[in-house]
Design a protein around this motif. Structure first.
Motif, mmCIF file in Angstrom:
data_model
loop_
_atom_site.group_PDB
_atom_site.id
_atom_site.type_symbol
_atom_site.label_atom_id
_atom_site.label_comp_id
_atom_site.label_asym_id
_atom_site.label_seq_id
_atom_site.Cartn_x
_atom_site.Cartn_y
_atom_site.Cartn_z
ATOM 1 N N GLU A 294 3.113 -31.759 35.998
ATOM 2 C CA GLU A 294 1.983 -31.777 35.079
ATOM 3 C C GLU A 294 2.563 -31.476 33.714
ATOM 4 O OE1 GLU A 294 -1.380 -31.949 35.356
ATOM 5 O OE2 GLU A 294 -1.671 -31.947 37.521
ATOM 6 N N ASN B 269 1.952 -30.546 29.808
ATOM 7 C CA ASN B 269 1.030 -30.215 28.727
ATOM 8 C C ASN B 269 1.589 -30.817 27.457
ATOM 9 O OD1 ASN B 269 -0.710 -28.827 30.286
ATOM 10 N ND2 ASN B 269 -0.106 -26.769 29.616
ATOM 11 N N GLN C 278 -4.771 -30.926 22.716
ATOM 12 C CA GLN C 278 -3.861 -30.606 23.797
ATOM 13 C C GLN C 278 -4.383 -31.234 25.060
ATOM 14 O OE1 GLN C 278 -3.420 -26.902 25.724
ATOM 15 N NE2 GLN C 278 -1.256 -26.736 25.158
ATOM 16 N N THR D 151 -3.321 -32.554 29.306
ATOM 17 C CA THR D 151 -2.413 -32.416 30.436
ATOM 18 C C THR D 151 -2.357 -33.741 31.165
ATOM 19 O OG1 THR D 151 -3.107 -30.139 30.616
ATOM 20 C CG2 THR D 151 -1.973 -31.066 32.523
HETATM 21 C C1 LIG Z 1 -1.131 -26.468 30.652
HETATM 22 O O1 LIG Z 1 -2.158 -25.942 29.853
HETATM 23 C C2 LIG Z 1 -3.201 -25.366 30.597
HETATM 24 C C3 LIG Z 1 -4.301 -24.935 29.676
HETATM 25 O O2 LIG Z 1 -3.893 -25.007 28.372
HETATM 26 C C4 LIG Z 1 -2.669 -24.220 31.409
HETATM 27 O O3 LIG Z 1 -3.719 -23.679 32.190
HETATM 28 C C5 LIG Z 1 -1.570 -24.712 32.330
HETATM 29 O O4 LIG Z 1 -0.969 -23.647 33.013
HETATM 30 C C6 LIG Z 1 -0.499 -25.405 31.526
HETATM 31 N N1 LIG Z 1 0.428 -26.036 32.439
HETATM 32 C C7 LIG Z 1 1.741 -26.030 32.278
HETATM 33 C C8 LIG Z 1 2.560 -26.716 33.313
HETATM 34 O O5 LIG Z 1 2.223 -25.473 31.312
#
Ligand SMILES: *[C@@H]1O[C@H](CO)[C@@H](O)[C@H](O)[C@H]1NC(C)=O
Ligand SMILES: *[C@@H]1O[C@H](CO)[C@@H](O)[C@H](O)[C@H]1NC(C)=O
Ligand SMILES: *[C@@H]1O[C@H](CO)[C@@H](O)[C@H](O)[C@H]1NC(C)=O
Ligand SMILES: *[C@@H]1O[C@H](CO)[C@@H](O)[C@H](O)[C@H]1NC(C)=O
Ligand SMILES: *[C@@H]1O[C@H](CO)[C@@H](O)[C@H](O)[C@H]1NC(C)=O
Ligand SMILES: *[C@@H]1O[C@H](CO)[C@@H](O)[C@H](O)[C@H]1NC(C)=O
Ligand SMILES: *[C@@H]1O[C@H](CO)[C@@H](O)[C@H](O)[C@H]1NC(C)=O
Ligand SMILES: *[C@@H]1O[C@H](CO)[C@@H](O)[C@H](O)[C@H]1NC(C)=O
Ligand SMILES: *[C@@H]1O[C@H](CO)[C@@H](O)[C@H](O)[C@H]1NC(C)=O
Ligand SMILES: *[C@@H]1O[C@H](CO)[C@@H](O)[C@H](O)[C@H]1NC(C)=O
Ligand SMILES: *[C@@H]1O[C@H](CO)[C@@H](O)[C@H](O)[C@H]1NC(C)=O
Ligand SMILES: *[C@@H]1O[C@H](CO)[C@@H](O)[C@H](O)[C@H]1NC(C)=O
Length: 613
Positions: free
Chosen positions: A175, A177, A192, A194
């Motif tokens: 995943e 971000n 932002q 994902t």
């Molecule tokens: C991506 O962002 C979301 C919310 O901003 C967060 O909950 C999640 O842990 C993040 N995932 C990664 C892989 O950093």
């Protein structure tokens, strides 16, 4: 206080003028390049020298501003509700002449809006490309950059709404971000989001697409797995194909390729001897959202096939002494497509009773004239193409002495306003379910050049608009068929539209007496009458006298006018009528004989020579 330019200048011009020779300096501050549209803008004009501030004035391309002196060397201007795309602000001092101190040009605009509809594509181990839409202010350069979770940042080219990360990393299963920043001189916006790199995998089009024509007819189609498909990803493909001639396109989805390097697929249900173009695209089959682009189209032609259907065979039998000339003509059934290259037609004929006595002949045309005896004959026609031959079309020509059965009891024929002509017939024997309609323009002389139509399981046929011409007399025949035998036709003559005859009759004086004259004229030919003649009208009058009219039936070509005045010159003409109009013939003149009690042959003969035409 809101000052307008004109009063402002007048005010200054009326002030006392001194120190003409000095040159003043100063500047407008702050030095803005861009300001937000709709805002209020405040600027200062500061002179290096004191003592001249009374003579300072502002010039702007708007009238909505407030200006105010601050101290000995500075003046302030506030421009309200900036709506123009650009604003030019000048600060001048009015001595004996006007001295321009400074000028600034400022553009208005808006900070970036939050980007919308962001979507990203992952080309495995190559790049992630994201694109988005946002309302772009054309006046202010906007920069965009993407940030990945590892804080690598990619600047995007200034004028596109898409951006790529170049990354050799294998992001499958991750995943990510991602942050998209947009920035201009007036502000910034960020989104932002994902994405699951596996879901957004897109591959290149599959490779080496080939078509191999095979039996039936079909294509064996093969292609190779896209190079950018991750090794462990299950792949499925979609295939589209199009008939080049008629442009009809078809699509086949869900061709599972799994993790195979190559696949082949049999595409059946095609037309023989027909060109198709094919292309393929692929997608991962575990929730991926992006199809690959289509491959280039590959074109191929299916194999040829023997004709599947017999031709439709028809004939016109000409009668002459001792022998008969039979004109055969044939055509493909309507809607039957060519399945190969036509090489010709083989026509075979034999007397019905002596089957060993057969002959045959091949032609490339769709007709043949046979010279056969008066006995019954069987005729068969086979269509030969590059792949084989069709079933035979068989027709029996009866012996001249055979009597055909009368099976059709009536035919109705009518033409609609849209010029379609419909024939409806009834048969007395329900076993007859096949019919042949033939028609030709009937001129009354020579043979006519027929067109024909097979009708099956119906006792009605509509001849489409444009096939039958108006003002032409058609001979239309409906033949009932049982197996290979045609029974007696129902024949009708028909005009889809009638008009006035081309010519009127030209009468001749046959017999002239003192008070009588006999006129004779020729019937109109079918190709001159433009319709069925309904009547002839004879219109005659003595010179300077009253006109008289006599109307006779259309089958009368001779008429005697009586009770004429002797020794009088008459003129006469004849009008031919159809339901579509009437046409007069040329007028002629005659002079009735003088009344002589004892006429002899010589006088009569002399009188004839008085005839004027
Ligand atoms: C991506 O962002 C979301 C919310 O901003 C967060 O909950 C999640 O842990 C993040 N995932 C990664 C892989 O950093
Ligand atoms: C601009 O100035 C006017 C007048 O002083 C004021 O009413 C208005 O609210 C100001 N507008 C902005 C966007 O500050
Ligand atoms: C005016 O003053 C500014 C600073 O106050 C200075 O930079 C500039 O050189 C001066 N100009 C002249 C012509 O003296
Ligand atoms: C006048 O006002 C301007 C702007 O407020 C300021 O920069 C400048 O120093 C002042 N000059 C004097 C002489 O007070
Ligand atoms: C600014 O100008 C615009 C367009 O002329 C107008 O619609 C708006 O109401 C104005 N705003 C103010 C605060 O005057
Ligand atoms: C952007 O997304 C919205 C909602 O998802 C959709 O209605 C809109 O049509 C999209 N705009 C474009 C230009 O694709
Ligand atoms: C991303 O990679 C694919 C596959 O190599 C390539 O076709 C595409 O042009 C790349 N995108 C950019 C923006 O370079
Ligand atoms: C990325 O940068 C942010 C702020 O600049 C910081 O908080 C974060 O720890 C950094 N992340 C990584 C993976 O370096
Ligand atoms: C990403 O998507 C794939 C396919 O839809 C799924 O199998 C995988 O579990 C997803 N990964 C994460 C981290 O959600
Ligand atoms: C048969 O065809 C020939 C040649 O086209 C033609 O001259 C002849 O009149 C036709 N015979 C009949 C009966 O239609
Ligand atoms: C046609 O006749 C020729 C001889 O004249 C014969 O060789 C040929 O086989 C015949 N064709 C057919 C289809 O009967
Ligand atoms: C038809 O054949 C017969 C007998 O062979 C011949 O006498 C006649 O002339 C032929 N007729 C035509 C029109 O060819």
């Amino acid at each position: 206080m809101i000052l307008f330019c004109l009063p402002c200048i007048l005010l200054l011009a009326s002030a006392q003028i001194s120190g003409d020779k000095v040159t003043l300096h100063g500047c407008i501050k702050p030095k803005y390049e861009y300001v937000q549209k709709g805002s209020n803008l405040t600027l200062y004009c500061t002179l290096n020298e004191t003592g001249y501030i009374e003579r300072l004035g502002w010039n702007l391309n708007t009238d909505q501003y407030i200006s105010r002196r601050i101290n000995d060397s500075s003046s302030k201007v506030t421009i309200l509700n900036l709506t123009a795309d650009t604003i030019v602000v000048r600060c001048s001092v009015y001595l004996s002449t006007r001295q321009r101190i400074d000028e600034v040009k400022i553009q208005t605009g808006d900070p970036p809006e939050t980007p919308q509809n962001i979507s990203c594509i992952y080309f495995h181990k190559h790049n992630i490309t994201c694109s988005w839409i946002h309302r772009r202010d054309p006046n202010i350069p906007t920069t965009a950059y993407l940030t990945l979770p590892d804080n690598t940042t990619q600047n995007c080219s200034a004028h596109t709404e898409s951006c790529s990360f170049f990354s050799g990393l294998d992001l499958l299963g991750l995943e990510c971000n991602i942050t998209l920043h947009l920035e201009n001189k007036l502000g910034s916006a960020a989104a932002q989001f994902t994405v699951n790199a596996t879901r957004i995998v897109k591959m290149d089009p599959p490779k080496d697409l080939t078509l191999l024509p095979t039996k039936d007819p079909s294509f064996s189609i093969s292609w190779k797995r896209p190079i950018l498909a991750p090794d462990e990803l299950y792949v499925k493909c979609g295939l589209r194909y199009r008939e080049l001639q008629d442009g009809h396109g078809y699509y086949i989805n869900e061709l599972q390729m799994g993790i195979e390097k190559e696949i082949s697929y049999i595409l059946g249900g095609l037309h023989a001897h027909t060109e198709y173009s094919v292309s393929v695209r692929c997608i991962g089959s575990s929730g991926q959202v992006w199809w690959s682009e289509w491959t280039e189209e590959v074109t191929g032609r299916t194999e040829e096939q023997a004709p599947l259907h017999s031709v439709e065979l028809w004939r016109v039998i000409g009668t002459t002494e001792g022998t008969r000339l039979v004109n055969l003509t044939w055509k493909e059934r309507s809607g039957v497509r060519s399945t190969g290259i036509t090489l010709g037609y083989n026509v075979l004929w034999l007397p019905d009773v002596r089957t060993s006595d057969w002959r045959n002949k091949t032609t490339k045309t769709n007709e043949m004239t046979l010279n056969i005896t008066e006995e019954a004959h069987i005729i068969s026609v086979v269509h030969i193409n590059s792949a084989g031959h069709s079933p035979a079309a068989i027709l029996r020509i009866p012996a001249t002495w055979e009597r055909a059965r009368e099976v059709i009891s009536s035919v109705r024929i009518s033409t609609t306003a849209s010029e379609e002509t419909t024939l409806t017939w009834t048969v007395i024997d329900p076993r007859f379910r096949r019919f042949v309609l033939d028609w030709c323009i009937y001129s009354g002389v020579g043979s006519c050049n027929i067109s024909f139509q097979y009708v099956e399981n119906s006792s009605q046929w509509t001849i489409q608009k444009g096939i039958l011409e108006p003002y032409k007399r058609y001979k239309i025949s409906v033949y009932p068929l049982l197996d290979d035998r045609a029974e007696a036709p129902w024949i009708t003559y028909y005009y889809i539209k009638e008009g006035a005859p081309l010519y009127g009759p030209n009468p001749k004086v046959e017999d002239l007496k003192e008070t009588e004259v006999t006129m004779r004229w020729d019937p109109l030919r079918a190709d001159e009458s433009n319709g069925f003649i309904t009547a002839f009208s004879i219109i005659y009058k003595p010179l300077d006298g009253q006109e008289s009219v006599v109307t006779v039936n259309s089958d009368v070509y001779e008429y005697t006018l009586r009770s004429l005045m002797p020794d009088t010159k008459y003129s006469i003409y004849i009008v031919a009528s159809t339901s579509g109009g009437k046409t007069s013939g040329n007028p002629i003149h005659f002079h009735t004989l003088p009344e002589i009690m004892n006429t002899n042959k010589l006088d009569r003969h002399q009188a004839h020579s008085q005839l004027l035409t």
